[in-house]
Design an enzyme around this catalytic site. Structure first.
Site, PDB file in Angstrom:
ATOM      1  N   GLY A   1     -10.073   9.241   2.490  1.00 33.47           N
ATOM      2  CA  GLY A   1     -10.814  10.385   2.676  1.00 33.47           C
ATOM      3  C   GLY A   1     -11.864  10.724   1.690  1.00 33.47           C
ATOM      4  O   GLY A   1     -12.587  11.816   1.789  1.00 33.47           O
TER       5      GLY A   1
ATOM      6  N   GLU B   1       0.755  -1.180   0.099  1.00 34.28           N
ATOM      7  CA  GLU B   1      -0.015   0.105   0.003  1.00 34.28           C
ATOM      8  C   GLU B   1       0.870   1.301  -0.016  1.00 34.28           C
ATOM      9  O   GLU B   1       1.066   1.636   1.033  1.00 34.28           O
ATOM     10  CB  GLU B   1      -0.877  -0.072   1.230  1.00 34.28           C
ATOM     11  CG  GLU B   1      -1.722   1.205   1.411  1.00 34.28           C
ATOM     12  CD  GLU B   1      -2.766   1.390   2.503  1.00 34.28           C
ATOM     13  OE1 GLU B   1      -2.576   0.453   3.208  1.00 34.28           O
ATOM     14  OE2 GLU B   1      -3.574   2.259   2.641  1.00 34.28           O
TER      15      GLU B   1
ATOM     16  N   LYS C   1      -2.344  -2.033  -3.065  1.00 35.97           N
ATOM     17  CA  LYS C   1      -3.801  -1.137  -2.603  1.00 35.97           C
ATOM     18  C   LYS C   1      -3.243   0.417  -2.571  1.00 35.97           C
ATOM     19  O   LYS C   1      -2.541   0.889  -1.866  1.00 35.97           O
ATOM     20  CB  LYS C   1      -3.543  -1.499  -1.130  1.00 35.97           C
ATOM     21  CG  LYS C   1      -4.873  -0.452  -0.339  1.00 35.97           C
ATOM     22  CD  LYS C   1      -4.956  -1.158   1.087  1.00 35.97           C
ATOM     23  CE  LYS C   1      -6.204  -0.296   1.686  1.00 35.97           C
ATOM     24  NZ  LYS C   1      -6.730  -0.858   2.941  1.00 35.97           N
TER      25      LYS C   1
HETATM   26  P1  13P Z   1      -9.358   4.425   3.994  1.00 39.37           P
HETATM   27  O1  13P Z   1     -10.090   3.582   3.096  1.00 39.37           O
HETATM   28  O2  13P Z   1     -10.181   4.934   5.243  1.00 39.37           O
HETATM   29  O3  13P Z   1      -8.317   5.098   3.497  1.00 39.37           O
HETATM   30  O4  13P Z   1      -8.504   3.147   4.827  1.00 39.37           O
HETATM   31  C1  13P Z   1      -7.892   2.078   4.280  1.00 39.37           C
HETATM   32  C2  13P Z   1      -6.701   1.878   4.740  1.00 39.37           C
HETATM   33  O5  13P Z   1      -6.292   0.892   5.101  1.00 39.37           O
HETATM   34  C3  13P Z   1      -5.620   2.854   4.656  1.00 39.37           C
HETATM   35  O6  13P Z   1      -4.476   2.118   5.308  1.00 39.37           O
END
Ligand code: 13P
Length: 337
Positions: free
Chosen positions: A263, A177, A219
């Site tokens: 967000g 991510e 991600k």
């Molecule tokens: P959000 O979808 O709220 O951005 O959170 C996803 C997530 O795992 C952030 O690390």
């Protein structure tokens, strides 16, 4: 390394019509979310909230896996069933956040590097014993004055690849991510350029460190205008710029791209995902969701910490999950706002 096992877990994570629920807020973050509904954050209240999410009847139809925080993977429901067993009953794969957060980057005033590599190999072994099938590590890239630096992008990409390789060796599918934050007043073009640079750096490191692409999940953020931007790009522009950027940077061997919501409002996040799947067919990877706030915001508001509100909170979660599931197949038809 058991590549077949990694590949089959990754495939199950991106099974048709399914996405992930990110419920891995750290204690600090969930405490902030609870403050918005005036709920005291204790181990029990956090457990009650997570339990209600995982007990939503039929949630396994839309959610293939849940990302947990260290505290949660060890907790049991009020009736003594472990939360991991609750998930397994619904056919949901348990996952675990293994980074220890974004920390100040040496040599920079306001950039960060995500930490958590020390001792990771042992923690992975423990999480596998606790039932985890996949892991998550979030790197944070900020857009702003003279940001991001090449140094921040490279350092974070290197750590993501080190994490990914350690997880694969231990039997967990890594969710990689790299989040380019939406905060700021930048336009969509800046987000596009920085996202492309970040993804190229990440895949360069994944290649250099011999991470098995078939056994990981990406991600990313969507390519989107800054949240304080003036003329924010519309739904189709976000969808098309995001897919164009992924096409340039993400190898076809990666089985799935599961977006963070970052967000965006619940409805925006669903519309963007739907538009991507509607406007672009026959992509090399599945496009799905791994939302935190965009799956939980209305459930949290419905709950308010009251046992009597559990059912309506579960209904709110099920609504978002079903609509995002529809968006994975470009079948989202909108909703009354
Ligand atoms: P959000 O979808 O709220 O951005 O959170 C996803 C997530 O795992 C952030 O690390």
């Amino acid at each position: 390394m058991d590549v077949n096992n990694l590949v089959s877990i990754a495939q199950a994570m991106v099974a048709d019509h399914k996405g992930l629920l990110a419920a891995d807020e750290s204690t600090g973050t969930i405490t902030k979310r609870f403050e918005t509904i005036n709920v005291n954050s204790t181990a029990d209240s956090r457990r009650d909230y997570r339990e209600l999410l995982f007990r939503a009847a039929g949630i396994g139809k839309y959610i293939s896996g849940v990302i947990l925080y260290d505290e949660t993977i060890r907790q049991s429901a009020a009736d003594g069933t472990t939360l991991v067993d609750l998930m397994k009953k619904e056919g949901i794969l348990p996952g675990i956040k293994v980074d220890s957060g974004a920390k100040p980057l040496a040599g920079s005033d306001s950039e960060t590097v995500t930490e958590g590599l020390d001792g990771l190999r042992d923690r992975v072994m423990e999480y596998v014993d606790l039932g985890a099938k996949f892991a998550k590590w979030r790197a944070v890239i900020k857009i702003g004055d003279e940001m991001p630096s090449g140094h921040a992008i490279h350092t974070n990409a290197h750590a993501l690849a080190r994490y990914a390789k350690i997880c694969q060796e231990g039997g967990l599918v890594p969710i990689v991510e790299p989040e380019v934050l939406m905060d700021g007043n930048h336009d969509i073009n800046s987000c596009q350029q920085i996202t492309e640079e970040t993804l190229n750096s990440v895949f360069g490191e994944l290649y250099a460190q011999e991470v098995v692409l078939e056994g990981m999940i990406l991600k990313p953020n969507m390519v989107i205008s800054g949240s304080d931007g003036e003329k924010r790009a519309d739904i189709n522009e976000v969808a098309n710029e995001t897919v164009a950027t992924l096409m340039r940077c993400v190898p076809a061997a990666v089985p799935g791209v599961m977006f963070l919501s970052g967000g965006q409002s619940e409805i925006e996040a669903t519309m963007h995902l739907n538009a991507m799947n509607n406007n672009h067919k026959n992509l090399p990877w599945k496009l799905s969701y791994s939302y935190g706030r965009a799956l939980q915001a209305s459930a949290l508001k419905a709950w308010l910490g009251e046992a009597g509100n559990v059912k309506s909170a579960q209904e709110a979660l099920m609504l978002r999950a079903s609509l995002n599931s529809a968006a994975c197949a470009a079948e989202y038809k909108g909703e009354a706002v």
